[in-house]
Every structure is written in structure tokens, then in C-alpha cells.
Write a protein that holds these residues in place. Structure first.
Motif, PDB file in Angstrom:
ATOM      1  N   SER A 183       0.716  -0.536   0.161  1.00 55.64           N
ATOM      2  CA  SER A 183      -0.114   0.112   0.045  1.00 55.64           C
ATOM      3  C   SER A 183       0.840   1.345   0.080  1.00 55.64           C
ATOM      4  O   SER A 183       2.036   0.759   0.744  1.00 55.64           O
ATOM      5  N   PHE A 184       0.627   2.378  -0.933  1.00 53.22           N
ATOM      6  CA  PHE A 184       1.128   3.690  -0.501  1.00 53.22           C
ATOM      7  C   PHE A 184       0.505   4.504  -0.109  1.00 53.22           C
ATOM      8  O   PHE A 184       0.904   5.878  -0.172  1.00 53.22           O
ATOM      9  N   ALA A 185      -0.627   4.439   1.018  1.00 54.16           N
ATOM     10  CA  ALA A 185      -1.446   4.947   1.655  1.00 54.16           C
ATOM     11  C   ALA A 185      -0.130   5.879   2.745  1.00 54.16           C
ATOM     12  O   ALA A 185       0.695   4.929   3.266  1.00 54.16           O
ATOM     13  N   ASP A 186       0.301   7.039   3.085  1.00 52.67           N
ATOM     14  CA  ASP A 186       1.111   7.801   3.738  1.00 52.67           C
ATOM     15  C   ASP A 186       1.370   6.389   4.917  1.00 52.67           C
ATOM     16  O   ASP A 186       2.636   6.142   5.074  1.00 52.67           O
ATOM     17  N   ASP A 187       0.340   6.480   5.498  1.00 55.34           N
ATOM     18  CA  ASP A 187       0.278   5.338   7.070  1.00 55.34           C
ATOM     19  C   ASP A 187       1.206   4.129   7.133  1.00 55.34           C
ATOM     20  O   ASP A 187       1.967   3.989   7.633  1.00 55.34           O
ATOM     21  N   ASP A 188       0.595   3.098   5.332  1.00 56.05           N
ATOM     22  CA  ASP A 188       0.291   2.133   5.731  1.00 56.05           C
ATOM     23  C   ASP A 188       2.487   2.033   4.958  1.00 56.05           C
ATOM     24  O   ASP A 188       2.840   1.115   5.291  1.00 56.05           O
ATOM     25  N   VAL A 189       2.762   2.853   3.638  1.00 53.36           N
ATOM     26  CA  VAL A 189       4.200   2.971   3.343  1.00 53.36           C
ATOM     27  C   VAL A 189       4.962   2.995   4.848  1.00 53.36           C
ATOM     28  O   VAL A 189       5.556   2.393   4.694  1.00 53.36           O
ATOM     29  N   MET A 190       4.939   4.251   5.249  1.00 51.46           N
ATOM     30  CA  MET A 190       5.685   4.611   6.248  1.00 51.46           C
ATOM     31  C   MET A 190       6.034   3.086   7.057  1.00 51.46           C
ATOM     32  O   MET A 190       7.027   2.966   7.917  1.00 51.46           O
ATOM     33  N   PHE A 241       5.502   0.199   7.093  1.00 42.49           N
ATOM     34  CA  PHE A 241       5.818  -0.994   6.041  1.00 42.49           C
ATOM     35  C   PHE A 241       7.312  -1.279   6.324  1.00 42.49           C
ATOM     36  O   PHE A 241       8.243  -1.991   6.361  1.00 42.49           O
ATOM     37  N   PHE A 242       7.918  -0.013   5.727  1.00 44.05           N
ATOM     38  CA  PHE A 242       9.627   0.306   5.798  1.00 44.05           C
ATOM     39  C   PHE A 242       9.651   0.392   7.189  1.00 44.05           C
ATOM     40  O   PHE A 242      11.194  -0.334   7.619  1.00 44.05           O
ATOM     41  N   ARG A 243       9.660   1.163   8.258  1.00 44.86           N
ATOM     42  CA  ARG A 243      10.126   1.024   9.013  1.00 44.86           C
ATOM     43  C   ARG A 243      10.084  -0.226  10.228  1.00 44.86           C
ATOM     44  O   ARG A 243      11.261  -0.426  10.480  1.00 44.86           O
ATOM     45  N   THR A 244       9.087  -0.946  10.029  1.00 46.67           N
ATOM     46  CA  THR A 244       8.991  -2.011  10.557  1.00 46.67           C
ATOM     47  C   THR A 244       9.310  -3.437  10.094  1.00 46.67           C
ATOM     48  O   THR A 244      10.686  -3.699  10.954  1.00 46.67           O
ATOM     49  N   TYR A 266       5.593   8.338   1.139  1.00 44.59           N
ATOM     50  CA  TYR A 266       5.846   7.490   0.186  1.00 44.59           C
ATOM     51  C   TYR A 266       7.762   7.402   0.213  1.00 44.59           C
ATOM     52  O   TYR A 266       8.647   6.796   1.325  1.00 44.59           O
ATOM     53  N   PHE A 267       8.326   9.097   0.134  1.00 40.20           N
ATOM     54  CA  PHE A 267      10.186   8.581  -0.224  1.00 40.20           C
ATOM     55  C   PHE A 267      10.171   9.700   1.430  1.00 40.20           C
ATOM     56  O   PHE A 267      11.389   9.104   1.262  1.00 40.20           O
ATOM     57  N   ARG A 268       9.351   9.576   2.307  1.00 40.72           N
ATOM     58  CA  ARG A 268       9.656   9.697   3.243  1.00 40.72           C
ATOM     59  C   ARG A 268       9.748   8.643   3.969  1.00 40.72           C
ATOM     60  O   ARG A 268      10.551   8.633   4.324  1.00 40.72           O
ATOM     61  N   ALA A 269       9.034   8.038   3.244  1.00 44.98           N
ATOM     62  CA  ALA A 269       9.276   6.265   3.992  1.00 44.98           C
ATOM     63  C   ALA A 269      10.505   5.565   3.742  1.00 44.98           C
ATOM     64  O   ALA A 269      10.890   4.792   4.859  1.00 44.98           O
ATOM     65  N   LYS A 270      10.910   5.817   2.457  1.00 46.54           N
ATOM     66  CA  LYS A 270      12.077   5.487   2.299  1.00 46.54           C
ATOM     67  C   LYS A 270      13.411   5.765   2.642  1.00 46.54           C
ATOM     68  O   LYS A 270      14.130   5.219   2.872  1.00 46.54           O
TER      69      LYS A 270
END
Length: 249
Positions: A62-69, A71-74, A107-111
């Protein structure tokens, strides 16, 4: 050498596993479908046993802001913890050219968060920044579509073929950790609006591409060089025009 590829059944991951195998490495694809889930931690300890290198080419469903953050953090936290326990000596991650310049996008904040976790982990690492893949032109167009109109800024972009990305990641994984970023891009740069116009025309897509200097890219404003690699980037061999011709054939 045993190399575990997280996301090893996806577009880049499957090509990467094949490329590493051709060069004599034991490349193990790891994904939920193979019983390994970095988001939950399931199967990580088992698959990392005996691994020297881990390559993370996974992506959020999911590319939704909270979901993608989340995903990558966890997933990155779980993966790095498991690597430390297993004695992994090289962590390689695939990220995106311009990530640090695209922080208006969730998305890019999560990356960026993913990259910061890797740098702080203490595990020797290499991060490969790739420009947008040829195969993702549809996704770029979809994100910029309003009705029958695609609004895009006329900034420069240097797209790359997924085969060339996989090759660059494989070389990086087989090498010494760079403790920094390696960039890979295609051989040619285009205005973004012109590139998507060509891609849509090749598929007889009726949407009209409108040049709009204020148009955002996945939610982020763009400058002329935001999406371009810096000096010294590795350039792939495949040209966009040749790839389009091959798809049409």
C-alpha cells in the motif's frame, strides 16, 4: 556466497536472484510466498542462517502515507535485527534517485526513514538509488491522471530498464560495502511529460498529457534536476526507444 533477497519474487528480485545465480552465488528468494515475511518477522531467522549478504528489494503493498511508513520502518527494523543475530556482513537496499529531494511525498519520506535505519544499524551497507523503471511509466501516469488528463511537469528524468537495475544491485551485493549510495540510471534523459506522452502513445492510450510546471510527482513538487542522478552514476545499456519497440513487437 549465500545471498538472501528480500522481495526475491518481484520484478527486480526475480531478476536479481537469476543474475546472482549466474555468477555462482547461492541466491535465496525470500518473500511471503516462500514463507518469509519481514513485516511480521516470520521465517527471517531460518532463511538468514549462513547468509553473508542480504539484499532488500521489497516494497509496500500500500502506498498510503501511514501504511508505507509502517511497512518500511517495521520490515527494515525486523530485518536488521535478524541480520545482526545471524552475522550478516553486508546489507544492500534498493531505493530511489532523488529520495532526499522528494520529502513532500509520503512514499519518499518512508524510503528516507528506511535509509536512516540502515545507516544507523552498524551493519556494513550499500544503498542503490535507481531512477524510475521503464516498466513503471503506467504508474507514473496513473498518479498524475485526473479524468482523461495526465498533468506532468516538464522536468528531466532518466529512466532505466529493470534488467540494468538488477545488474547494478547484483554487482553491489557481490562487492565490498560502500557505506553510502550507488546510483544507477538509464542512458538517456527526457522531459517527464514527453516521456509519458511517448509511453502512452505506444500503447494507444487516449489520455492527453498536459504540460504543467506546477504538477507534483507522487505528491512532491519538482525542480529541473530533482529526478536526475548525480555525476558518476552507473548508466544502463538499454535505451527507452529500444525497449518500447521490443514491447510492441
Amino acid at each position: 556466497m549465500k545471498v538472501v533477497v528480500i522481495g526475491g519474487t518481484g520484478l527486480i528480485g526475480s531478476k536479481l536472484v537469476a543474475e546472482l545465480g549466474r555468477h555462482g552465488h547461492e541466491a535465496v528468494p525470500a518473500a511471503p510466498g516462500t514463507g518469509v515475511d519481514a513485516l511480521t518477522g516470520e521465517g527471517l531467522a531460518e532463511v538468514l542462517e549462513g547468509a553473508r549478504v542480504v539484499v532488500d528489494v521489497s516494497n509496500s503493498p500500500s502506498f498510503a502515507d501511514d501504511d508505507v511508513m509502517e511497512f518500511f520502518r517495521t520490515s527494515t527494523t525486523n530485518l536488521l535485527k535478524a541480520e545482526a543475530a545471524a552475522g550478516v556482513t553486508h546489507h544492500v537496499a534498493l531505493s530511489v534517485v532523488g529520495t532526499e529531494r522528494l520529502q513532500e511525498s509520503g512514499y519518499f519520506r518512508a524510503k528516507q526513514a528506511q535509509e536512516e535505519l540502515i545507516k544507523a544499524s552498524g551493519i556494513p551497507y550499500s544503498i542503490v538509488h535507481a531512477t524510475q523503471f521503464f516498466e513503471f511509466m503506467k504508474a507514473v501516469a496513473a498518479a498524475a491522471t485526473d479524468g482523461d488528463t495526465v498533468r506532468l511537469a516538464p522536468v528531466r528524468i532518466q529512466p532505466v530498464h529493470s534488467d540494468d537495475v538488477a545488474g547494478a544491485v547484483a554487482r553491489t551485493a557481490a562487492g565490498t560495502p560502500v557505506e553510502g549510495v550507488v546510483e544507477v540510471a538509464g542512458p538517456d534523459a527526457f522531459p517527464l511529460d514527453e516521456l509519458i506522452r511517448k509511453a502512452l502513445a505506444a500503447e494507444n492510450d487516449p489520455r492527453a498529457v498536459v504540460t504543467d510546471p506546477r504538477a507534483t510527482y507522487f505528491g512532491a513538487e519538482l525542480r529541473e534536476t530533482t529526478l536526475l542522478p548525480g555525476p558518476g552514476a552507473h548508466l544502463g545499456a538499454t535505451r527507452f526507444a529500444d525497449w518500447i519497440a521490443e514491447q510492441q513487437a
